[in-house]
Design a protein around this motif. Sequence first.
Motif, PDB file in Angstrom:
ATOM      1  N   LEU A  21       0.751  -1.053  -0.230  1.00 22.82           N
ATOM      2  CA  LEU A  21      -0.044  -0.148  -0.227  1.00 22.82           C
ATOM      3  C   LEU A  21       0.986   1.624  -0.514  1.00 22.82           C
ATOM      4  O   LEU A  21       0.559   2.495  -1.151  1.00 22.82           O
ATOM      5  N   ALA A  22       2.064   1.452   0.718  1.00 24.43           N
ATOM      6  CA  ALA A  22       3.023   1.856   0.443  1.00 24.43           C
ATOM      7  C   ALA A  22       3.229   2.544  -0.741  1.00 24.43           C
ATOM      8  O   ALA A  22       3.628   3.961  -1.195  1.00 24.43           O
ATOM      9  N   THR A  23       3.783   1.859  -1.518  1.00 29.93           N
ATOM     10  CA  THR A  23       4.510   1.357  -2.475  1.00 29.93           C
ATOM     11  C   THR A  23       3.405   2.059  -4.220  1.00 29.93           C
ATOM     12  O   THR A  23       3.463   3.010  -4.364  1.00 29.93           O
ATOM     13  N   LEU A  24       2.251   1.968  -3.324  1.00 27.43           N
ATOM     14  CA  LEU A  24       0.934   2.255  -4.842  1.00 27.43           C
ATOM     15  C   LEU A  24       1.052   3.838  -3.728  1.00 27.43           C
ATOM     16  O   LEU A  24       1.312   4.695  -5.390  1.00 27.43           O
ATOM     17  N   GLY A  28       3.021   5.996  -7.194  1.00 29.24           N
ATOM     18  CA  GLY A  28       1.754   5.342  -7.888  1.00 29.24           C
ATOM     19  C   GLY A  28       2.577   4.611  -9.205  1.00 29.24           C
ATOM     20  O   GLY A  28       1.487   4.671 -10.418  1.00 29.24           O
ATOM     21  N   PRO A  29       2.833   2.937  -9.013  1.00 31.44           N
ATOM     22  CA  PRO A  29       2.181   1.935  -9.840  1.00 31.44           C
ATOM     23  C   PRO A  29       1.151   1.848 -10.512  1.00 31.44           C
ATOM     24  O   PRO A  29       0.296   1.609  -9.171  1.00 31.44           O
ATOM     25  N   ARG A  30       0.600   1.415 -11.509  1.00 30.36           N
ATOM     26  CA  ARG A  30      -0.558   0.393 -12.039  1.00 30.36           C
ATOM     27  C   ARG A  30      -0.794  -0.280 -10.984  1.00 30.36           C
ATOM     28  O   ARG A  30       0.693  -0.904 -10.525  1.00 30.36           O
ATOM     29  N   ALA A  31      -2.008  -0.821 -10.262  1.00 30.36           N
ATOM     30  CA  ALA A  31      -1.775  -2.391 -10.114  1.00 30.36           C
ATOM     31  C   ALA A  31      -1.265  -3.567 -10.115  1.00 30.36           C
ATOM     32  O   ALA A  31      -0.106  -4.046 -10.016  1.00 30.36           O
ATOM     33  N   HIS A 134      -6.048   2.358  -8.357  1.00 25.30           N
ATOM     34  CA  HIS A 134      -5.741   3.645  -9.247  1.00 25.30           C
ATOM     35  C   HIS A 134      -5.653   4.745  -7.989  1.00 25.30           C
ATOM     36  O   HIS A 134      -5.397   5.756  -9.129  1.00 25.30           O
ATOM     37  N   LYS A 135      -6.900   5.020  -7.493  1.00 31.27           N
ATOM     38  CA  LYS A 135      -6.815   6.417  -6.426  1.00 31.27           C
ATOM     39  C   LYS A 135      -6.151   6.747  -5.621  1.00 31.27           C
ATOM     40  O   LYS A 135      -5.251   7.892  -5.160  1.00 31.27           O
ATOM     41  N   LEU A 136      -5.105   5.661  -5.130  1.00 35.44           N
ATOM     42  CA  LEU A 136      -3.983   5.978  -4.359  1.00 35.44           C
ATOM     43  C   LEU A 136      -2.652   5.884  -5.446  1.00 35.44           C
ATOM     44  O   LEU A 136      -2.311   7.195  -5.146  1.00 35.44           O
ATOM     45  N   ARG A 137      -3.071   5.371  -6.558  1.00 35.95           N
ATOM     46  CA  ARG A 137      -2.364   6.209  -8.075  1.00 35.95           C
ATOM     47  C   ARG A 137      -2.677   7.639  -8.421  1.00 35.95           C
ATOM     48  O   ARG A 137      -1.288   8.650  -7.728  1.00 35.95           O
ATOM     49  N   HIS A 138      -3.195   8.550  -8.468  1.00 32.65           N
ATOM     50  CA  HIS A 138      -3.891   9.797  -8.391  1.00 32.65           C
ATOM     51  C   HIS A 138      -3.485  11.007  -7.004  1.00 32.65           C
ATOM     52  O   HIS A 138      -3.091  11.898  -6.883  1.00 32.65           O
ATOM     53  N   ALA A 139      -3.480  10.314  -6.180  1.00 28.56           N
ATOM     54  CA  ALA A 139      -3.018  10.981  -4.273  1.00 28.56           C
ATOM     55  C   ALA A 139      -1.500  11.167  -4.721  1.00 28.56           C
ATOM     56  O   ALA A 139      -1.018  12.047  -4.999  1.00 28.56           O
ATOM     57  N   GLN A 157       7.073  10.171 -14.192  1.00 22.11           N
ATOM     58  CA  GLN A 157       7.587   8.879 -13.024  1.00 22.11           C
ATOM     59  C   GLN A 157       5.656   8.080 -13.276  1.00 22.11           C
ATOM     60  O   GLN A 157       5.107   7.160 -12.770  1.00 22.11           O
ATOM     61  N   ILE A 158       4.432   9.455 -13.304  1.00 24.17           N
ATOM     62  CA  ILE A 158       3.210   8.356 -13.406  1.00 24.17           C
ATOM     63  C   ILE A 158       2.921   7.121 -15.129  1.00 24.17           C
ATOM     64  O   ILE A 158       1.825   6.276 -14.932  1.00 24.17           O
ATOM     65  N   GLY A 159       3.692   7.718 -15.689  1.00 23.57           N
ATOM     66  CA  GLY A 159       3.574   6.801 -16.991  1.00 23.57           C
ATOM     67  C   GLY A 159       2.475   7.237 -18.553  1.00 23.57           C
ATOM     68  O   GLY A 159       2.303   6.907 -18.490  1.00 23.57           O
TER      69      GLY A 159
END
Length: 192
Positions: A21-24, A28-31, A134-139, A157-159
Amino acid sequence: MLSVAIEYKRFGLAENAAEGLATLLFSGPRAHELCNLLWRDVDLANGRLFIGRSKTPAGLREIRMLPVLRDILAAYKATAYRGDPDDLVFPTLTGSRRDPDNLRERVLAAVLRRADELLERRGLVPLPRGLTSHKLRHAFASILVACGSDPVSVMRQIGHTDPSFTLRVYTHMMSLDPADRERLKALVRASG
């Protein structure tokens, strides 16, 4: 949410939930990218994650780790790494590759349910409904913008390939006052 994931770890459930979860949240990686992350992709010495298995060419990228994530992953690696750089960073309890459905149901949903129970017991507001990887990616993208990263850096960084798309999609929620911005910077940059 991370403290609940750590609690799960003590009971042997979703063993690497807190670190995943910390990595997400902090990279911000995709699942599916998180599920395929190998130890060879984690460069703690230089504070980088390499995403080499993605659905788009722009998704093949280097992510600069925030110090808070580097600390979390360094502690995790000290206990989880078995010496093979091709081992998965976040396997299932049986050691196999986690898939996005498993990540959603067995890690994220379980931790969110428990977090909401604890928050309710403490008389606090529950986490937002519909929180996903995906919302953690937004964050993460929003954290970068709030901490002063430029749009092109966030996009890479987001790709993504279009910085205006990145800003339009990920920064709508980050109009922080200066005091909140400084607290966020202290959180992600704090070490130890």
